[in-house]
Design a protein around this motif. Structure first.
Motif, mmCIF file in Angstrom:
data_model
loop_
_atom_site.group_PDB
_atom_site.id
_atom_site.type_symbol
_atom_site.label_atom_id
_atom_site.label_comp_id
_atom_site.label_asym_id
_atom_site.label_seq_id
_atom_site.Cartn_x
_atom_site.Cartn_y
_atom_site.Cartn_z
ATOM 1 N N ASP A 69 51.774 41.363 52.956
ATOM 2 C CA ASP A 69 52.630 41.985 51.943
ATOM 3 C C ASP A 69 51.794 43.080 51.290
ATOM 4 O O ASP A 69 50.964 42.817 50.403
ATOM 5 C CB ASP A 69 53.068 40.950 50.912
ATOM 6 C CG ASP A 69 53.922 41.566 49.805
ATOM 7 O OD1 ASP A 69 54.245 42.776 49.903
ATOM 8 O OD2 ASP A 69 54.238 40.846 48.837
ATOM 9 N N SER A 71 52.506 45.319 49.233
ATOM 10 C CA SER A 71 52.787 45.598 47.823
ATOM 11 C C SER A 71 51.962 44.721 46.894
ATOM 12 O O SER A 71 51.773 45.051 45.723
ATOM 13 C CB SER A 71 54.276 45.396 47.530
ATOM 14 O OG SER A 71 54.643 44.034 47.731
ATOM 15 N N ALA A 72 51.459 43.589 47.407
ATOM 16 C CA ALA A 72 50.625 42.681 46.605
ATOM 17 C C ALA A 72 49.171 42.898 46.979
ATOM 18 O O ALA A 72 48.731 42.458 48.037
ATOM 19 C CB ALA A 72 51.037 41.228 46.849
ATOM 20 N N ARG A 73 48.423 43.586 46.111
ATOM 21 C CA ARG A 73 47.027 43.911 46.433
ATOM 22 C C ARG A 73 46.111 42.757 46.021
ATOM 23 O O ARG A 73 45.275 42.880 45.131
ATOM 24 C CB ARG A 73 46.615 45.205 45.752
ATOM 25 C CG ARG A 73 45.331 45.782 46.327
ATOM 26 C CD ARG A 73 45.274 47.264 46.163
ATOM 27 N NE ARG A 73 44.033 47.822 46.666
ATOM 28 C CZ ARG A 73 43.831 49.097 46.936
ATOM 29 N NH1 ARG A 73 44.809 49.945 46.770
ATOM 30 N NH2 ARG A 73 42.681 49.524 47.379
ATOM 31 N N LYS A 74 46.335 41.614 46.654
ATOM 32 C CA LYS A 74 45.508 40.438 46.453
ATOM 33 C C LYS A 74 45.092 39.904 47.821
ATOM 34 O O LYS A 74 45.816 40.093 48.805
ATOM 35 C CB LYS A 74 46.271 39.371 45.667
ATOM 36 C CG LYS A 74 46.560 39.756 44.228
ATOM 37 C CD LYS A 74 47.221 38.606 43.484
ATOM 38 C CE LYS A 74 47.447 38.972 42.024
ATOM 39 N NZ LYS A 74 48.082 37.867 41.267
ATOM 40 N N GLN A 76 45.010 38.146 50.961
ATOM 41 C CA GLN A 76 45.946 37.295 51.692
ATOM 42 C C GLN A 76 45.327 36.737 52.967
ATOM 43 O O GLN A 76 45.821 35.768 53.540
ATOM 44 C CB GLN A 76 47.205 38.093 52.027
ATOM 45 C CG GLN A 76 47.937 38.584 50.791
ATOM 46 C CD GLN A 76 48.958 39.669 51.096
ATOM 47 O OE1 GLN A 76 49.768 39.539 52.018
ATOM 48 N NE2 GLN A 76 48.921 40.758 50.340
ATOM 49 N N GLY A 125 41.113 45.076 44.029
ATOM 50 C CA GLY A 125 42.052 44.394 44.915
ATOM 51 C C GLY A 125 41.861 44.747 46.367
ATOM 52 O O GLY A 125 41.447 45.858 46.704
ATOM 53 N N HIS A 127 43.600 43.475 50.472
ATOM 54 C CA HIS A 127 44.518 42.616 51.212
ATOM 55 C C HIS A 127 43.763 41.648 52.124
ATOM 56 O O HIS A 127 44.224 40.529 52.354
ATOM 57 C CB HIS A 127 45.470 43.466 52.070
ATOM 58 C CG HIS A 127 46.314 44.395 51.266
ATOM 59 N ND1 HIS A 127 46.019 45.735 51.115
ATOM 60 C CD2 HIS A 127 47.454 44.187 50.548
ATOM 61 C CE1 HIS A 127 46.942 46.309 50.352
ATOM 62 N NE2 HIS A 127 47.818 45.401 49.992
ATOM 63 N N ASP A 146 39.791 36.049 43.852
ATOM 64 C CA ASP A 146 41.051 35.364 43.559
ATOM 65 C C ASP A 146 41.758 35.038 44.863
ATOM 66 O O ASP A 146 42.251 35.933 45.559
ATOM 67 C CB ASP A 146 41.930 36.266 42.679
ATOM 68 C CG ASP A 146 43.286 35.632 42.377
ATOM 69 O OD1 ASP A 146 43.473 34.438 42.703
ATOM 70 O OD2 ASP A 146 44.151 36.334 41.821
ATOM 71 N N SER A 149 46.624 33.885 46.325
ATOM 72 C CA SER A 149 47.674 34.379 47.230
ATOM 73 C C SER A 149 47.269 34.270 48.698
ATOM 74 O O SER A 149 47.904 34.875 49.556
ATOM 75 C CB SER A 149 47.985 35.847 46.904
ATOM 76 O OG SER A 149 48.421 35.997 45.570
ATOM 77 N N LYS A 151 46.980 33.474 52.401
ATOM 78 C CA LYS A 151 47.902 32.962 53.410
ATOM 79 C C LYS A 151 47.159 32.401 54.621
ATOM 80 O O LYS A 151 47.594 31.417 55.214
ATOM 81 C CB LYS A 151 48.837 34.075 53.886
ATOM 82 C CG LYS A 151 49.762 34.642 52.839
ATOM 83 C CD LYS A 151 50.617 35.760 53.436
ATOM 84 C CE LYS A 151 51.545 36.372 52.404
ATOM 85 N NZ LYS A 151 52.324 37.518 52.993
#
Length: 633
Positions: A69, A71-74, A76, A125, A127, A146, A149, A151
């Motif tokens: 994803d 759009s989510a700069r965390k 994954q 951040g 990905h 962090d 998020s 996956k």
């Protein structure tokens, strides 16, 4: 490999990733890629057994990129690797495959790199995070990484992490990441300790085991030549000139475009060469192969797929102009020679940054690859003179020269010239298109540069020394060029000099003044750079940005020379002030500053000790701090 999987498009990857793969030169999935990508795209856990160099990085990177994803700069995806070198290599691979994914960011973290820089980058951040176990533990303990998020977690070269003593660290990390995740474990072997980890942490994993074709026949002599990218063509032509028992060759490159470009350059230098790639019609492909068999062609420049199944008895040499991405491709390539008991020669061109892949190939094939010393100008000249003498001797023995003797006698009388002078003039005319004496270019002799001991090679000069060598643009020796990387990307003159020197083979003493601006920089380089070198420099990346180099015109260069030198930027650790004219100005903050109320007393990093000195290459048994309780999977 599943025989029905013949292209990456069949694996249902996104158009952006397929386009990036086509640009890199990937045409057909390797066996491990064809087997793993569907399982990982479907979200299954995976246990993969495959040797290093089989293409497994793409096997997990491609499907995981497809599921991000953006759009989510965390983080994954978290990839654990045993060494910092492999972490960098995997991160670079992610970056290549995600070329067309807008906003994608991958971050390698490893010991030996500044913790302050890593903290700043993590705060921005990413990905995908690729790291060594020790440094990943540091960031998890400090809560600077962090993983809420997360996956997917990938364990790359798990048996190597076991051998180096990191398996306890790996299990600690597995216990401190979200329980609801996908896990992929890759290992060249499956010792009991690795199977125990897989049994405990993987849920109903799909198992993939790839047996690689890593045996090479003993009738093939394997050699490598370490050479800068800018000198490859010159090195290739020199080798073709002096190689003993040369009959015909296949030259392997990565992309279809490169087959055409290199074949044209070889033709321009007098070689009977042609391209062979997947865009050619079957009729044209068959014509090229028949010409190669019949002696109409001596060199075919091909991609891996186009040369598959090619069996031409007269192929004496296989030259890996571009190093293959995996060991299986290498084995298939060099198998085009030395067939049916015949002898053959395989030569591998290796850029300085590709030496790790050379070691991987040697380990996988269990055969040493000997270094090849490039022939000097003198050696090439001696070879040409010897061939010229042989041609003259053959003509003297086999041709009727009465008419030509009369021509020479008439020249001797009319010009009152010595017979030896006339013969020398005729030899000069005969060799004009293929000079017996190689011209000495302004640049260094690549053979001499290759053979010089490391200590004798020119050291890369530091930033101050480069800036002291200011030269007037108008004198014609240096020209100013614009490159699309600057201070906003944290580029330094050292980065720029290193990239230009390593990738284009331009010695640091030929690099002049460097001016850094916000989003671009200017650099002085020789004004007569060949087109090939400029093409290489356009694609070179500094701080993950393509240089896209272009020469400044006279007015632009004069303006650049007249501008005051940009002052020093903010020190490392400085956070930019908020945007906008009315934004309040705050003092510089350090990345390790934490909100009030956090434990840690007077320690600047929240009371938690750094463990950046953990040795990434030894299993010391040292565990940082007090472990948190192990949670259930």
């Amino acid at each position: 490999m599943n025989p029905t999987i013949e292209s990456f498009a069949q694996l249902e990857l996104s158009p952006q990733i397929l386009e990036a793969l086509a640009g890199i030169g990937y045409e057909t999935p390797s066996p491990i890629q064809a087997a793993c990508i569907p399982h990982l795209r479907a979200g299954h856990d995976l246990l993969g057994e495959a040797q290093t160099g089989t293409g497994k990085t793409a096997a997990f990177a491609l499907p995981l990129l497809d599921r991000l994803d953006l759009s989510a700069r965390k983080p994954q995806v978290l990839v654990l690797t045993p060494t910092r070198e492999l972490a960098i290599q995997v991160a670079e691979a992610f970056q290549r495959y995600a070329k067309n994914l807008p906003g994608f960011h991958v971050l390698p973290i490893y010991g030996g790199q500044s913790m302050v820089v890593q903290l700043r980058q993590l705060s921005r951040g990413a990905h995908v995070v690729v790291g060594t176990p020790g440094r990943v533990m540091d960031h998890i303990e400090r809560e600077s990484l962090d993983l809420g998020s997360l996956k997917t977690l990938v364990l790359d070269e798990a048996d190597e992490m076991l051998r180096m003593g990191f398996i306890d660290d790996v299990e600690w990390i597995l216990d401190h990441v979200p329980a609801e995740r996908q896990t992929a474990l890759f290992s060249a072997t499956m010792p009991d300790a690795i199977r125990r980890v897989a049994h405990r942490y993987l849920r109903e994993p799909r198992e993939v085991k790839i047996k690689t074709a890593t045996t090479t026949v003993t009738t093939i002599r394997q050699r490598f030549c370490q050479i800068a990218v800018a000198h490859k063509l010159d090195a290739l032509t020199r080798i073709l000139e002096v190689e003993e028992e040369f009959d015909a060759a296949i030259v392997f490159v990565r992309t279809k475009t490169a087959t055409v470009e290199l074949a044209e350059k070889l033709e321009a230098r007098g070689y009977a060469a042609a391209a062979l790639n997947g865009d050619m019609t079957q009729q044209l492909r068959e014509r090229v192969i028949e010409q190669l068999k019949g002696g109409g062609l001596d060199i075919v420049v091909a991609t891996d797929v186009a040369a598959r199944g090619l069996d031409v008895p007269r192929i004496s040499h296989v030259i890996n102009y571009d190093i293959p991405y995996d060991t299986e491709a290498y084995v298939h390539r060099i198998g085009r020679t030395g067939r049916a008991g015949r002898t053959g020669s395989a030569i591998l061109f290796v850029a300085p940054r590709e030496m790790r892949m050379l070691k991987v190939i040697e380990r996988a094939t269990r055969q040493p690859i000997e270094p090849l010393q490039l022939p000097s100008r003198e050696a090439v000249a001696d070879k040409r003179v010897a061939a010229f003498r042989q041609q003259v001797a053959t003509v003297l023995e086999s041709e009727d020269l009465d008419f030509f003797r009369e021509v020479v006698a008439g020249m001797e009388d009319s010009h009152d010239a010595d017979i030896h002078d006339i013969a020398a003039a005729l030899a000069f005319l005969a060799q004009r298109e293929r000079p017996l004496q190689l011209p000495r270019s302004a640049g260094p002799d690549i053979a001499a540069a290759q053979s010089a001991p490391r200590a004798e090679r020119p050291a890369r000069e530091n930033r101050d020394a480069i800036l002291e060598r200011r030269r007037d643009f108008a004198d014609g020796r240096l020209q100013r060029y614009r490159i699309e990387v600057g201070r906003n990307q944290q580029a330094t003159p050292k980065d720029i000099v290193g990239a230009i020197a390593n990738e284009a083979g331009i010695e640091s003493r030929f690099i002049g003044q460097i001016n850094l601006y916000e989003d671009y920089s200017t650099v002085e380089l020789p004004g007569d750079l060949p087109h090939d070198v400029l093409d290489i420099l356009r694609r070179v990346r500094v701080r993950q940005r393509q240089l896209n180099i272009r020469p400044l015109d006279h007015d632009e260069a004069q303006r650049d020379a007249a501008r005051p030198r940009p002052g020093p930027g903010p020190r490392f650790g400085a956070k930019p002030a908020p945007r906008g004219e009315d934004a309040p100005r705050k003092p510089f903050a350090k990345p390790w500053d934490k909100p009030a109320g956090k434990p840690g007393g007077d320690r600047p990093h929240g009371g938690k000790p750094f463990h950046s000195d953990r040795r990434e290459t030894q299993g010391t048994g040292f565990k940082p701090g007090k472990k948190k309780p192990h949670g259930d999977r």
